[in-house]
Design an enzyme around this catalytic site. Structure first.
Site, mmCIF file in Angstrom:
data_model
loop_
_atom_site.group_PDB
_atom_site.id
_atom_site.type_symbol
_atom_site.label_atom_id
_atom_site.label_comp_id
_atom_site.label_asym_id
_atom_site.label_seq_id
_atom_site.Cartn_x
_atom_site.Cartn_y
_atom_site.Cartn_z
ATOM 1 N N GLY A 55 0.751 -1.245 -0.184
ATOM 2 C CA GLY A 55 0.063 0.021 -0.029
ATOM 3 C C GLY A 55 1.007 1.201 0.116
ATOM 4 O O GLY A 55 1.803 1.395 0.857
ATOM 5 N N ASP A 239 -1.581 4.751 -6.155
ATOM 6 C CA ASP A 239 -0.163 4.686 -5.837
ATOM 7 C C ASP A 239 0.686 5.658 -6.504
ATOM 8 O O ASP A 239 1.839 6.090 -5.983
ATOM 9 C CB ASP A 239 0.394 3.479 -6.530
ATOM 10 C CG ASP A 239 -0.272 2.134 -5.629
ATOM 11 O OD1 ASP A 239 -1.447 1.803 -5.880
ATOM 12 O OD2 ASP A 239 0.400 1.729 -4.655
ATOM 13 N N ASN A 249 -3.425 3.060 -10.263
ATOM 14 C CA ASN A 249 -3.738 2.156 -9.067
ATOM 15 C C ASN A 249 -3.954 0.818 -9.318
ATOM 16 O O ASN A 249 -3.476 0.435 -10.578
ATOM 17 C CB ASN A 249 -5.262 2.711 -8.496
ATOM 18 C CG ASN A 249 -5.737 2.256 -7.179
ATOM 19 O OD1 ASN A 249 -4.728 2.155 -6.511
ATOM 20 N ND2 ASN A 249 -6.642 1.651 -7.052
ATOM 21 N N LYS A 250 -4.299 -0.234 -8.372
ATOM 22 C CA LYS A 250 -3.998 -1.607 -8.657
ATOM 23 C C LYS A 250 -4.736 -1.990 -9.943
ATOM 24 O O LYS A 250 -5.866 -1.206 -10.286
ATOM 25 C CB LYS A 250 -4.576 -2.378 -7.349
ATOM 26 C CG LYS A 250 -4.776 -3.676 -7.371
ATOM 27 C CD LYS A 250 -3.192 -4.165 -7.527
ATOM 28 C CE LYS A 250 -2.587 -4.021 -6.584
ATOM 29 N NZ LYS A 250 -1.077 -4.414 -6.686
HETATM 30 O O1 MRU Z 1 0.182 -3.972 -4.445
HETATM 31 P P1 MRU Z 1 -0.351 -3.250 -3.343
HETATM 32 O O2 MRU Z 1 -0.978 -4.162 -2.278
HETATM 33 O O3 MRU Z 1 0.636 -2.332 -2.465
HETATM 34 O O4 MRU Z 1 -1.381 -2.179 -3.946
HETATM 35 C C1 MRU Z 1 -2.102 -1.245 -3.163
HETATM 36 C C2 MRU Z 1 -2.977 -0.364 -4.052
HETATM 37 O O5 MRU Z 1 -3.178 -0.577 -5.030
HETATM 38 C C3 MRU Z 1 -3.727 0.407 -3.328
HETATM 39 O O6 MRU Z 1 -5.081 0.626 -3.956
HETATM 40 C C4 MRU Z 1 -2.987 1.658 -3.489
HETATM 41 O O7 MRU Z 1 -1.717 1.500 -2.811
HETATM 42 C C5 MRU Z 1 -3.630 2.768 -2.966
HETATM 43 S S1 MRU Z 1 -4.008 3.189 -1.346
HETATM 44 C C6 MRU Z 1 -2.687 3.170 -0.821
#
Ligand code: MRU
Length: 360
Positions: A55, A239, A249-250
């Site tokens: 995150g 991110d 974002n994800k």
């Molecule tokens: O791969 P991750 O679990 O670090 O990805 C997290 C995300 O995509 C969240 O939606 C993102 O970090 C935005 S909120 C901190």
């Protein structure tokens, strides 16, 4: 936020021993709640890379504490910063936190003291900014609630942009927690978020712990729900967001934004200012997208007879690709919820909120 009614942050200095930083090992959630001790910058490099912590906000805070442990252990701080920055490329918070530490120690006599102070400040600021995001975002939810006959607001979120992705409160979840706390009726559609299932494993667990009504859905269900009027608003995290409003974002966020646009569902992105990239103009062309191992796509993790196990989902010899993030262009975004308030996803509106970045 609370775990079994006890308040936790996601990262902290061990009580009585400033040489140890403690984290929640998120790989074991929701099955087991494990606290891990980290004692060196290399422990942090491993924890970030292997996603014990993940995150955007949390890996920023982790990088801050990683730099402190590097100073404590007399490591070369520039090299430590490079190692930390190389762990995960998409979330800009990581490089931002390392650079903040490097700036803080310029001319500092006591590097250990300064890096500890700075790491604590980064963590406190992250929690404070997320709390403010909650206050601003709750007003949007309240407005929607007032327009509905039953007052119930259905919110769709993707991945985990909850308190586990930050130091406390979360970005996308902060408005939800704040609205729920004010007595506004909310229900959250939680995208499972393959391949690592941060939605099903982490967001659902968080919401359960805070008593927020929610339902886990498969990643492909959102469009159908929107077509049938079952989603009032989407709120996701990011991110990295360019100063022009493009949002990384994800993986899968972009498809939700397209479906939201097609169905007139407002699509908001919640972020603290540490997730803005003040240099990149075109997110699709320029934001580096992390590619992870194919085993995350081909295998799934779960609980079998009380033990955490991995199972193979696909032919062992089929290749798989694992793009971890995508970029949602600004035209699909209704607004950005920041610690300073809500703005449009465009350069003018973002820079009006952050005038100190107007000239680079
Ligand atoms: O791969 P991750 O679990 O670090 O990805 C997290 C995300 O995509 C969240 O939606 C993102 O970090 C935005 S909120 C901190």
């Amino acid at each position: 936020m609370n775990v079994n009614k006890k308040h936790y942050r996601t990262i902290w200095v061990k009580e009585g021993n400033e040489k140890i930083i403690q984290i929640i090992d998120q790989r074991s959630l929701p099955y087991k709640f494990i606290i891990e001790d980290l004692k060196s910058v290399d422990d942090f490099v491993r924890a970030i890379k292997e996603m014990h912590v993940r995150g955007a906000g949390l890996i920023g805070a982790a990088a801050g504490f990683g730099m402190y442990l590097a100073a404590l252990n007399n490591d070369d701080l520039n090299k430590a910063g490079e190692k930390l920055k190389a762990t995960r490329p998409t979330a800009v918070n990581l490089a931002w936190a390392v650079d903040r530490q490097l700036k803080a120690i310029e001319n500092a006599e006591d590097k250990v003291k300064i890096t500890l102070e700075t790491a604590k400040n980064i963590a406190d600021e992250d929690a404070d900014f997320c709390k403010k995001i909650g206050e601003h975002g709750a007003k949007i939810i309240e407005k929607i609630s007032k327009k509905k006959n039953n007052g119930l607001v259905n919110i769709l979120t993707h991945c985990n942009a909850g308190w586990l992705a930050f130091v406390d409160y979360g970005s996308a979840t902060a408005p939800i927690y704040a609205a729920h706390g004010k007595g506004i009726k909310v229900h959250v559609w939680v995208d499972e978020t393959r391949p690592r299932n941060q939605g099903a494993r982490l967001t659902a667990w968080e919401l359960l712990q805070q008593g927020v009504p929610h339902t886990i859905i498969s990643d492909n269900a959102g469009g159908h729900l929107m077509q049938h009027g079952l989603v009032d608003i989407c709120i996701v995290g990011t991110d990295r967001t360019t100063y022009t409003g493009d949002v990384a974002n994800k993986i899968g966020t972009y498809l939700k934004a397209l479906a939201a646009k097609d169905n007139n569902v407002p699509f908001y992105v919640a972020l603290p200012s540490s997730s803005f990239d003040w240099k990149i103009k075109n997110g699709i062309k320029k934001i580096p997208i992390e590619q992870r191992g194919d085993e995350e796509v081909k295998y799934a993790q779960g609980l079998v007879n009380s033990q955490i196990k991995k199972v193979l989902l696909a032919p062992k010899d089929s290749p798989a690709a694992n793009f971890a993030f995508d970029v949602t262009p600004r035209r699909l975004i209704s607004g950005l919820i920041t610690e300073r308030g809500v703005c449009k996803a465009n350069e003018e509106s973002i820079l009006n909120l952050y005038p100190e970045h107007k000239y680079g």
